[in-house]
Design a protein around this motif. Sequence first.
Motif, PDB file in Angstrom:
ATOM      1  N   ALA A 140       0.831  -1.205   0.000  1.00  0.00           N
ATOM      2  CA  ALA A 140       0.000   0.000   0.000  1.00  0.00           C
ATOM      3  C   ALA A 140       0.872   1.265   0.000  1.00  0.00           C
ATOM      4  O   ALA A 140       0.553   2.245  -0.675  1.00  0.00           O
ATOM      5  CB  ALA A 140      -0.938   0.001   1.201  1.00  0.00           C
ATOM      6  N   GLY A 141       1.978   1.231   0.727  1.00  0.00           N
ATOM      7  CA  GLY A 141       2.885   2.376   0.759  1.00  0.00           C
ATOM      8  C   GLY A 141       3.517   2.640  -0.596  1.00  0.00           C
ATOM      9  O   GLY A 141       3.674   3.800  -1.006  1.00  0.00           O
ATOM     10  N   GLU A 142       3.889   1.575  -1.295  1.00  0.00           N
ATOM     11  CA  GLU A 142       4.445   1.727  -2.646  1.00  0.00           C
ATOM     12  C   GLU A 142       3.408   2.339  -3.583  1.00  0.00           C
ATOM     13  O   GLU A 142       3.730   3.202  -4.406  1.00  0.00           O
ATOM     14  CB  GLU A 142       4.928   0.378  -3.174  1.00  0.00           C
ATOM     15  N   HIS A 143       2.173   1.884  -3.451  1.00  0.00           N
ATOM     16  CA  HIS A 143       1.100   2.430  -4.285  1.00  0.00           C
ATOM     17  C   HIS A 143       0.860   3.900  -3.944  1.00  0.00           C
ATOM     18  O   HIS A 143       0.690   4.731  -4.836  1.00  0.00           O
ATOM     19  CB  HIS A 143      -0.181   1.607  -4.109  1.00  0.00           C
ATOM     20  N   LEU A 144       0.875   4.233  -2.666  1.00  0.00           N
ATOM     21  CA  LEU A 144       0.705   5.613  -2.240  1.00  0.00           C
ATOM     22  C   LEU A 144       1.814   6.502  -2.815  1.00  0.00           C
ATOM     23  O   LEU A 144       1.556   7.629  -3.264  1.00  0.00           O
ATOM     24  CB  LEU A 144       0.686   5.695  -0.712  1.00  0.00           C
ATOM     25  N   ALA A 145       3.033   6.002  -2.840  1.00  0.00           N
ATOM     26  CA  ALA A 145       4.150   6.766  -3.411  1.00  0.00           C
ATOM     27  C   ALA A 145       3.923   7.016  -4.903  1.00  0.00           C
ATOM     28  O   ALA A 145       4.220   8.110  -5.410  1.00  0.00           O
ATOM     29  CB  ALA A 145       5.470   6.020  -3.185  1.00  0.00           C
ATOM     30  N   ARG A 146       3.381   6.019  -5.615  1.00  0.00           N
ATOM     31  CA  ARG A 146       3.073   6.204  -7.045  1.00  0.00           C
ATOM     32  C   ARG A 146       1.974   7.267  -7.224  1.00  0.00           C
ATOM     33  O   ARG A 146       2.041   8.078  -8.144  1.00  0.00           O
ATOM     34  CB  ARG A 146       2.656   4.886  -7.697  1.00  0.00           C
ATOM     35  N   ILE A 147       0.983   7.252  -6.342  1.00  0.00           N
ATOM     36  CA  ILE A 147      -0.079   8.256  -6.406  1.00  0.00           C
ATOM     37  C   ILE A 147       0.495   9.644  -6.154  1.00  0.00           C
ATOM     38  O   ILE A 147       0.185  10.600  -6.879  1.00  0.00           O
ATOM     39  CB  ILE A 147      -1.203   7.940  -5.393  1.00  0.00           C
ATOM     40  N   ASP A 148       1.345   9.761  -5.139  1.00  0.00           N
ATOM     41  CA  ASP A 148       1.967  11.053  -4.834  1.00  0.00           C
ATOM     42  C   ASP A 148       2.799  11.564  -6.008  1.00  0.00           C
ATOM     43  O   ASP A 148       2.768  12.756  -6.327  1.00  0.00           O
ATOM     44  CB  ASP A 148       2.821  10.964  -3.569  1.00  0.00           C
ATOM     45  N   ALA A 149       3.531  10.671  -6.660  1.00  0.00           N
ATOM     46  CA  ALA A 149       4.337  11.065  -7.823  1.00  0.00           C
ATOM     47  C   ALA A 149       3.428  11.535  -8.960  1.00  0.00           C
ATOM     48  O   ALA A 149       3.728  12.543  -9.628  1.00  0.00           O
ATOM     49  CB  ALA A 149       5.207   9.897  -8.289  1.00  0.00           C
ATOM     50  N   LYS A 150       2.329  10.849  -9.167  1.00  0.00           N
ATOM     51  CA  LYS A 150       1.384  11.233 -10.214  1.00  0.00           C
ATOM     52  C   LYS A 150       0.758  12.588  -9.893  1.00  0.00           C
ATOM     53  O   LYS A 150       0.588  13.425 -10.781  1.00  0.00           O
ATOM     54  CB  LYS A 150       0.306  10.157 -10.369  1.00  0.00           C
ATOM     55  N   LEU A 151       0.413  12.808  -8.617  1.00  0.00           N
ATOM     56  CA  LEU A 151      -0.145  14.100  -8.218  1.00  0.00           C
ATOM     57  C   LEU A 151       0.852  15.237  -8.467  1.00  0.00           C
ATOM     58  O   LEU A 151       0.475  16.319  -8.935  1.00  0.00           O
ATOM     59  CB  LEU A 151      -0.559  14.080  -6.745  1.00  0.00           C
ATOM     60  N   ALA A 152       2.113  14.992  -8.172  1.00  0.00           N
ATOM     61  CA  ALA A 152       3.148  16.016  -8.417  1.00  0.00           C
ATOM     62  C   ALA A 152       3.269  16.285  -9.917  1.00  0.00           C
ATOM     63  O   ALA A 152       3.375  17.444 -10.341  1.00  0.00           O
ATOM     64  CB  ALA A 152       4.486  15.558  -7.842  1.00  0.00           C
ATOM     65  N   GLU A 153       3.220  15.224 -10.704  1.00  0.00           N
ATOM     66  CA  GLU A 153       3.281  15.370 -12.166  1.00  0.00           C
ATOM     67  C   GLU A 153       2.073  16.168 -12.664  1.00  0.00           C
ATOM     68  O   GLU A 153       2.205  17.063 -13.507  1.00  0.00           O
ATOM     69  CB  GLU A 153       3.313  13.985 -12.808  1.00  0.00           C
ATOM     70  N   LEU A 154       0.901  15.864 -12.153  1.00  0.00           N
ATOM     71  CA  LEU A 154      -0.313  16.582 -12.554  1.00  0.00           C
ATOM     72  C   LEU A 154      -0.253  18.053 -12.131  1.00  0.00           C
ATOM     73  O   LEU A 154      -0.700  18.936 -12.876  1.00  0.00           O
ATOM     74  CB  LEU A 154      -1.557  15.912 -11.964  1.00  0.00           C
TER      75      LEU A 154
END
Length: 132
Positions: free
Chosen positions: A83-97
């Motif tokens: 779940a933490g790895e997935h959360l990190a991917r979401i955070d990276a996507k949010l920063a990209e957006l």
Amino acid sequence: MNIGNVAQALDMPAKTIRYYESIGLVTPKRSQNDYRHYRPSDVHKLGFVGRARSLGFSVEDCRVLLALYEDKDRASADVRKLAGEHLARIDAKLAELATMRETLAHLVECCAGDTRPDCPILADLAGAPDAV
């Protein structure tokens, strides 16, 4: 339950349920006439996968999460790691957006939006060196 009942109960398309079956996430019983019969455990698994997918987990992540859910000797650390790895991917996507939004907002602000043909948005997309 038949597939129509399951689809309605879970608000999930029958096509999605068939897909999850085809990749082995659920294995409903088959009747003599080859109709699917979903047990409560199948419906629960499908609901579990649907919820995980709604949180953005990949199908493979769902497979791992299901295995962890069914393993009563699991370590919660394994679940937390996934779940933490997935959360990190979401955070990276949010920063990209956020970066995309900032750039696009700047381009929209720089565009006069009038009858003239020059447009900084198109110039930027074309990679013009002196764009905006």
